[in-house]
Every structure is written in structure tokens, then in C-alpha cells.
Design an enzyme around this catalytic site. Structure first.
Site, PDB file in Angstrom:
ATOM      1  N   ARG A 140       0.821  -1.219   0.000  1.00  0.00           N
ATOM      2  CA  ARG A 140       0.000   0.000   0.000  1.00  0.00           C
ATOM      3  C   ARG A 140       0.854   1.268   0.000  1.00  0.00           C
ATOM      4  O   ARG A 140       0.605   2.195  -0.758  1.00  0.00           O
ATOM      5  CB  ARG A 140      -0.931  -0.007   1.215  1.00  0.00           C
ATOM      6  N   ASP A 190       9.213  -6.175  -5.868  1.00  0.00           N
ATOM      7  CA  ASP A 190       8.477  -6.815  -4.778  1.00  0.00           C
ATOM      8  C   ASP A 190       8.243  -8.246  -5.221  1.00  0.00           C
ATOM      9  O   ASP A 190       7.783  -8.471  -6.351  1.00  0.00           O
ATOM     10  CB  ASP A 190       7.131  -6.106  -4.545  1.00  0.00           C
ATOM     11  N   ASP A 234      13.813   7.902   8.919  1.00  0.00           N
ATOM     12  CA  ASP A 234      12.803   8.071   9.969  1.00  0.00           C
ATOM     13  C   ASP A 234      12.887   6.923  10.973  1.00  0.00           C
ATOM     14  O   ASP A 234      12.300   6.982  12.043  1.00  0.00           O
ATOM     15  CB  ASP A 234      11.405   8.114   9.344  1.00  0.00           C
ATOM     16  N   GLU A 264      16.782   2.204  18.166  1.00  0.00           N
ATOM     17  CA  GLU A 264      15.890   3.337  18.447  1.00  0.00           C
ATOM     18  C   GLU A 264      15.689   3.493  19.946  1.00  0.00           C
ATOM     19  O   GLU A 264      15.380   2.523  20.628  1.00  0.00           O
ATOM     20  CB  GLU A 264      14.554   3.142  17.742  1.00  0.00           C
ATOM     21  N   HIS A 314      10.973   8.670  13.908  1.00  0.00           N
ATOM     22  CA  HIS A 314       9.928   7.659  13.661  1.00  0.00           C
ATOM     23  C   HIS A 314       8.538   8.312  13.639  1.00  0.00           C
ATOM     24  O   HIS A 314       7.629   7.965  14.393  1.00  0.00           O
ATOM     25  CB  HIS A 314       9.969   6.565  14.732  1.00  0.00           C
TER      26      HIS A 314
END
Length: 531
Positions: free
Chosen positions: A153, A173, A259, A264, A283
Site C-alpha cells: 500500500r 516486490d 525516519d 531506536e 519515527h
């Protein structure tokens, strides 16, 4: 109606919480910021769990979650949920892949634009009092080759925006078909290497798996054009950050926009932060008011519908089971479960394989759920029935070394529709089968005998020599024990040496009655079971 308890352990939209609270039979507790030991103490009381990325659902949590049936992740990634443990414990894990699609695609696209035109650096220069037009010369995106790895998507939404900017898009993909690529007007690459070769920009929209860890390594990054840009708004760990820094230092890459990060939050002294032409955000891909509300509502509705109706949407560890699928396969699921249970009662122990075969209209459906339900019924006899379900049945079978296959029907039958289930042990095969007469399900074959009976109830199965008097003796024995016969079916082998009697009874059969029958001359096998 059952009363289900749902724990919301990470913040979600209040409208999502209301969707759960307003559902009949569901009690909701919102308890965010729990420490791991606090979660372990209370999770055993809950049937549903709603999380974002903060709560870590570890194997220890699943071990303590004795009643847990479903976890809903408000967002796409499920890295914080141990999916293998979820499957082993029969817990459905569902995410919300569509709620933040546009927000994430827009953020990734914004990172690309900011990187190409040096927006953060120019802004910092301006507010420091400078007017420096020469240091921030940018790059036009029009006419540039964009490589997209991952055309789900988000990748699809990114491609649409890139094409509007005049970019040529090459996409890779493993599930993207040529027809779909043509409809999206993208060049279909057969590998990540092919997509990256000669690319000016790459954007990532794939999950983090052992196969995709450092998918952008030194070798692949060198396939891109000199001065290429890298954007990652998907998952940390997809980009080898050390390799990317080295290639930026050498001038092969012009910059990187991230991002997400391998660790993290990243360390404050991360080598990447010292690079000039880079853009970093903490993020924020799904951090829009619209996305937060959408995923909160969506995950709450999914958890609610699963607990109330059994409907499964966006599951990551089993096939979807939406209302339309439930309607089409629902009747077959009950029959399949009964066939699996029946087979477990009459087949040899320690079978090597289970084969489920289909004939007629049922074969045109998505049969994976039906096969899983068959397996659930079969395994319930050897495993705690409450611990085997549609989610974990294949995993439980694997722990037993049991191979599960599907095929076409092997029985000679007059039925136009059939579900046939066989247990295989070496050269020995034991088969049961069922069909539908109109809307009525019936078992029509048991271990070599064509015999018709109901798929639910209490049953007495007797295999005996085919000679006069035995059926009467069975009936007399049952009558003497005050056991009422609800239904009876008879069958005999073609050579008339063996016969079976399948009797549906109203009550559980006394152990003494079964012993009497087993001691009777001419009776070979006696089984009592409930389906």
C-alpha cells in the site's frame, strides 16, 4: 453472552476505545505505560490486548497470558510482538496496514523532497542569521530514476506521487505481478539489484526480516548512480548505516533521509548525525492526527469483531476470516472439525501424515481454513483441546513431526462434493469422509466402510465379523444398560467378512457395557466417542 476483557496497554484514539467499550460482552481497561513485570502480573486476566510499539509482547508474556486470544497492533509493524510464541499459544495477531498508509507515504515523500533540496540545512542557516544561496544547491526529481523496494500500500502511494513529479519508477516486490506493475505504470524489476542499478533515489517499504536485514548493504548501494539519495521510512535495520556513511563520505551517495534506525532511539553521537546532507526524523511516519485516529479505530474494531463474531482481518499469523469467508466456509468448518476428531479416534497412533482432500464445490474455496479446522479436531485428542485452534494447529502438528498435505479426493464415491481426511502411517491409510445433502452435513465413510451418520453427537463404533446375531446382541446390550439409540448405520465389506455398526446414543456409555461388548466373540473393535 461471554464476557471478554480487553487491555489497552498503549495509547490509541479515544474513538477506538469507545468502539470496544460500546460492544456488548466486552470490558475494557486502559492501562498504559506498564513495566514488563507489571504486564506479566495482570495479562492472565485478559482475552484481548491492544498495543502500539511501546508494549513488548515477549514469550514470557504469552506464557502468563492463559486466556489471551487476540492481539491488535495499532500500526503496521509487529516487531514488538513475538509472533512465533503467539502462534504456539494460539493467539491471533492482527495489525492495521491501511490506517496509516497515506501518512507514511507522505512522510517518506517529504523526506525525499527535503533531502533533494536541502530544506533542513537551509532552514538552519536562515535562522542562524545567514543568507547563503550557494551552499544549498539542490537536485531536481523530474526525470530521475526512482527504485522502490516493496510495492504494498505505502510503496504504491509513493509511486503515484513520484510519477506526478515526473520520476521514472522501477519497483521490486516478490509478490508484484507483471499485470499489476503495468497497471501502476512502473517498471517491474526481477530483483532488488535490478531495481537499484542506475537508480538516482531509493525508498524502502518492506518489513524487517532475516532476509531483508541490511538489504541496502555496501554492494547494493554501489549499484546506484553517483550522487544517489536513500530514503527509509519503513524499518530500522534495512539500511546498513555504517556502509551508507562510508559511501556518503566517499561521495558516491549524496545523502540519506531516515525516519527509522537500527537502534531506536539512536545514540546522540551517532556517526550519521555528523553528516551534512542528511535528514532525520524520530519515527514520525504514522504521526498524523488522521493516522492515529484511523489505526486506533481500525484495531479496536478488529479486536471487537474477532471476540464477538470470530471474524479475522489483517492477521499476520493465519489467513483472514472475514464475514464473507465465514459465510462461505462456515458450514464446512464444523464438518471438518468432526472428521478430524473422528479420525483421531479410529486411526492408528503416531501417524506420519494427515492428508485432507476435496471434491466438488468445496474445492473451489480457499481450503486452508478448512484444513486447519480438520487438523484442530484431529490434534485435540492428543493435545489439550483448549490449546489447539486455527492459529496454532500447524505449529502443533509440526512439533509432533506430523506432515499435513492437501490433494484431490482418492475415494470412489457417488458424492458430488466431499471432504476426505486420511491418516497415514507407513503403508497403512485410515480414511474418513463427509459431504452435504442440501444444507445437512453427513459423515459418509469411516475406515473403509461407506456408512452414513451425523457429524455431531455421542457414538458407539463396533467392528465385527459379518455373521447373524451380532447387531441384535449389540442392541440388547445397550437396552439392558438403559442406553437409548438415537440412530444406527450399518455397513459391510464387499467380501462380507467384516461389518461395522455406528450407533448414535443419547447418553455416555458405561465402561462396563463397553467391556462386555469387547469380550463378545466375533466383535473385533469397540470405540466410544463424542464428536
Amino acid at each position: 453472552m461471554a464476557n471478554y476483557r480487553v487491555l489497552v496497554s498503549d495509547p490509541i484514539s479515544e474513538k477506538g476505545v469507545d468502539a470496544l467499550r460500546n460492544a456488548e460482552g466486552i470490558t475494557v481497561d486502559v492501562n498504559t505505560g506498564l513495566k514488563p513485570d507489571e504486564l506479566l502480573k495482570i495479562i492472565g486476566d485478559y482475552h484481548g490486548l491492544v498495543v502500539r510499539s511501546q508494549t513488548k509482547v515477549t514469550p514470557e508474556v504469552f506464557a502468563a497470558a492463559k486466556n489471551l486470544k487476540v492481539i491488535g497492533r495499532a500500526g503496521v509493524g509487529v516487531d514488538n510482538i513475538d509472533r512465533a510464541s503467539a502462534t504456539d499459544h494460539g493467539v491471533v495477531v492482527m495489525n492495521t496496514p491501511s490506517g496509516n498508509t497515506v501518512s507514511t507515504a507522505e512522510h517518506a515523500f517529504t523526506l525525499m523532497l527535503s533531502l533533494a533540496r536541502n530544506i533542513p540545512q537551509a532552514h538552519a542557516s536562515m535562522i542562524s542569521g545567514k543568507w547563503d544561496r550557494k551552499s544549498f544547491e539542490g537536485t531536481e526529481l523530474n526525470g530521475k530514476r526512482l527504485a522502490i523496494l516493496g510495492m504494498g500500500r505505502i510503496g504504491t502511494e509513493f509511486a503515484k506521487r513520484a510519477q506526478a513529479f515526473g520520476m521514472t519508477v522501477a519497483a521490486y516486490d516478490p509478490f508484484l505481478t507483471a499485470a499489476r506493475a503495468q497497471s501502476l505504470k512502473v517498471d517491474l524489476a526481477e530483483s532488488a539489484d535490478e531495481a537499484l542499478t542506475g537508480a538516482d533515489v531509493v525508498t524502502l517499504h518492506i518489513p524487517l526480516t532475516p532476509d531483508t536485514q541490511h538489504v541496502l548493504n555496501d554492494a547494493r548501494l554501489r549499484l546506484m548512480n553517483h550522487g544517489a539519495l536513500v530514503v527509509n521510512c519503513a524499518r530500522g535495520g534495512l539500511v546498513d548505516e555504517a556502509a551508507a556513511k562510508a559511501l556518503i563520505d566517499s561521495g558516491h551517495l549524496a545523502g540519506i533521509a531516515l525516519d527509522v534506525y537500527e537502534t531506536e532511539p539512536p545514540a546522540a553521537d551517532s556517526p550519521l548525525f555528523g553528516l551534512k546532507k542528511c535528514v532525520f526524523t524520530p519515527h514520525l511516519g504514522a504521526s498524523t492526527a488522521e493516522a492515529q485516529e484511523n489505526v486506533g479505530i481500525e484495531v479496536a474494531q478488529q479486536v471487537r469483531d474477532f471476540l464477538v463474531t470470530g471474524e479475522i482481518r489483517n492477521a499476520v499469523n493465519m489467513p483472514n476470516l472475514d464475514s464473507r469467508t465465514l459465510e462461505s466456509v462456515g458450514p464446512y468448518l464444523d464438518l471438518a472439525n468432526s472428521l478430524g476428531k473422528l479420525l483421531s479416534k479410529i486411526a492408528p497412533a503416531q501417524c506420519d501424515a494427515i492428508r485432507v482432500s476435496y471434491l466438488g464445490a468445496v474445492s473451489e474455496l480457499d481450503t486452508e481454513l478448512i484444513t486447519r479446522k480438520t487438523l484442530t479436531g484431529y490434534l485435540a485428542a492428543a493435545h489439550d483441546e483448549a490449546q489447539v485452534n486455527l492459529v496454532n494447529a500447524p505449529a502443533v502438528a509440526k512439533t509432533f513431526g506430523l506432515q499435513v498435505t492437501e490433494s484431490t479426493v482418492a475415494l470412489a464415491t457417488n458424492c458430488t462434493e466431499l471432504i476426505e481426511v486420511s491418516a497415514i502411517k507407513g503403508d497403512e491409510i485410515c480414511t474418513v469422509a463427509g459431504t452435504f445433502y442440501g444444507k445437512s452435513a453427513r459423515i459418509v465413510h469411516i475406515a473403509g466402510h461407506n456408512v452414513e451418520t451425523n457429524p455431531q453427537g455421542r457414538f458407539l463404533f463396533v467392528e465385527n465379523d459379518d455373521r447373524p446375531g451380532i447387531v441384535g446382541l449389540i442392541g440388547t446390550t445397550l437396552g439392558g444398560a438403559s442406553v437409548n439409540i438415537a440412530n444406527m448405520a450399518l455397513s459391510r465389506t464387499q467380501d462380507r467378512t467384516r461389518a461395522v455398526t455406528v450407533i448414535e446414543v443419547d447418553t455416555e456409555l458405561p465402561a462396563k457395557l463397553l467391556e462386555t461388548l469387547r469380550d463378545t466373540p466375533g466383535i473385533i473393535r469397540v470405540l466410544s466417542f463424542a464428536l
